[in-house]
Design an enzyme around this catalytic site. Sequence first.
Site, PDB file in Angstrom:
ATOM      1  N   LYS A 215       1.184  -7.724  -4.999  1.00 55.14           N
ATOM      2  CA  LYS A 215       1.474  -7.495  -3.639  1.00 55.14           C
ATOM      3  C   LYS A 215       0.403  -6.975  -2.777  1.00 55.14           C
ATOM      4  CE  LYS A 215       5.964  -9.042  -4.117  1.00 55.14           C
ATOM      5  NZ  LYS A 215       6.362  -9.926  -3.258  1.00 55.14           N
ATOM      6  N   ASP A 216      -0.564  -6.416  -3.420  1.00 57.79           N
ATOM      7  CA  ASP A 216      -1.780  -6.024  -2.505  1.00 57.79           C
ATOM      8  C   ASP A 216      -2.202  -7.050  -1.549  1.00 57.79           C
ATOM      9  OD1 ASP A 216      -1.662  -3.736  -4.064  1.00 57.79           O
ATOM     10  OD2 ASP A 216      -3.761  -4.000  -5.001  1.00 57.79           O
TER      11      ASP A 216
END
Length: 457
Positions: free
Chosen positions: A45-46
């Site tokens: 999700k970064d």
Amino acid sequence: MAAVHESVLDAIGGTPLVRLARLGAGIAAPIYAKVEFLNIGGSVKDRAALSMVLAAERDGLLKPGGTIIEATSGNTGIGLALVGRQRGYRVIAGVADKASAEKSDILRAYGAEVVLAPTAVPAEDPRHLFNVVQRLAEEIPGAWLANQYDNLANPDAHIRTTGPEIWAQTGGRVTHFVAGVGTGGTVTGTGSYLKEASGGAVTVVGADPEASTYGGGDGSPWYVESIGHYLHPDTVEDRQPQALRAEVIDSYERIPDRESLLTVRRLSREEGLLAGPSSGTAVAAALRVARRLGPDDLVVVVLPDSGRSYLSKVHSDAWMREWGFLEEGSTLRTLLDAAGPLVTVDADATVGEAVELLRDAPGGVAPVVLKRAARPYGVAAAEVAGSASREVLAAALAEGAAKPGDPLGALVGPALPTVGVGQSPDEARAVLGEAHGAVLVLVDGRVAGVLAREVLR
């Protein structure tokens, strides 16, 4: 020589592929894991977080001094906290109350403010996590709601980064791509790039919890965080994420919770990859896919996040036993098998209907459960709303306090305590205490039976 970066944001992406040689032993097609928990913030999700923030800045939706708000099971919030704090924003993460405690601790460590809210309520309920963050975004001046489920900058991150990385790392040899489906960003973005790069030759497989509606389940609760689509039985309108392009996914592999959780524990013990439970779902799916393929095929599977965020859950033997996912040496199993079939009472039943059902209930007591048209996977622990007692109902009818046609509601008692099938009779007696006459036994997080106090003596 290791890379040198001017900012942690420059360290997002570029994660390695690692062959799953031990789990894939005896399978002709090689399986490679895209180790996304090696991103600087600890998850895939970064990538989406950075993409969404930069897009919001570019479009004038997020301005200096602004506030980033998002509903998250944890990982997207962590990515937004990492990116947002680096770029000078206040970050508020609305976190699902079923998410691991470690995720909230990590969010606070990055400087985010955490607001806990439920997701196991109807989508229209004002307490629902998505409604809570929507209100915050409306009330706080300069706030921007990231809205990962409908934000197209989410899948775009994977079109620009994850897909090209996998294509280059495999030298264009990848034939099958497997990923869990949550918002749909990872599987949609990466899958669409790989299909285009391969001229449509790459097969995209969605790994989904068995009960999730994406793959055809009933939408009842499951125990793998961050993937799948839950549907509360009282939800009026079920919305699909705009970040998910269903046409990109060629097929789904529906994985039961136990298979997911045991697979991710094998992943750490046998491959040295300490990953989260959704990685177990994805790897279990990849193993199924690879067994049907040959040596000229190559499977890539995404490991979304680290197991360090789940040490109190899937990587804890005690937690696994408590929810009925481990049962080696179980003595409760013998008692459960002898207890007879499970009797349940729907929450909207009448008193007369409940009395009739309770005639066959062990100990004269049964769990009261939320209404669901069909329960092909059994009753999840989260769907138990209370308990019904034959003794209490009979007394109410005899005293004239209730009539057979009355709604059961006012006579519903507190929910019975739960124990996992892998726990001992001593542990079951301990959770009973003095207040309850029976205990619910869980197998794979779902109610498998009721054991009365006298059976446990």
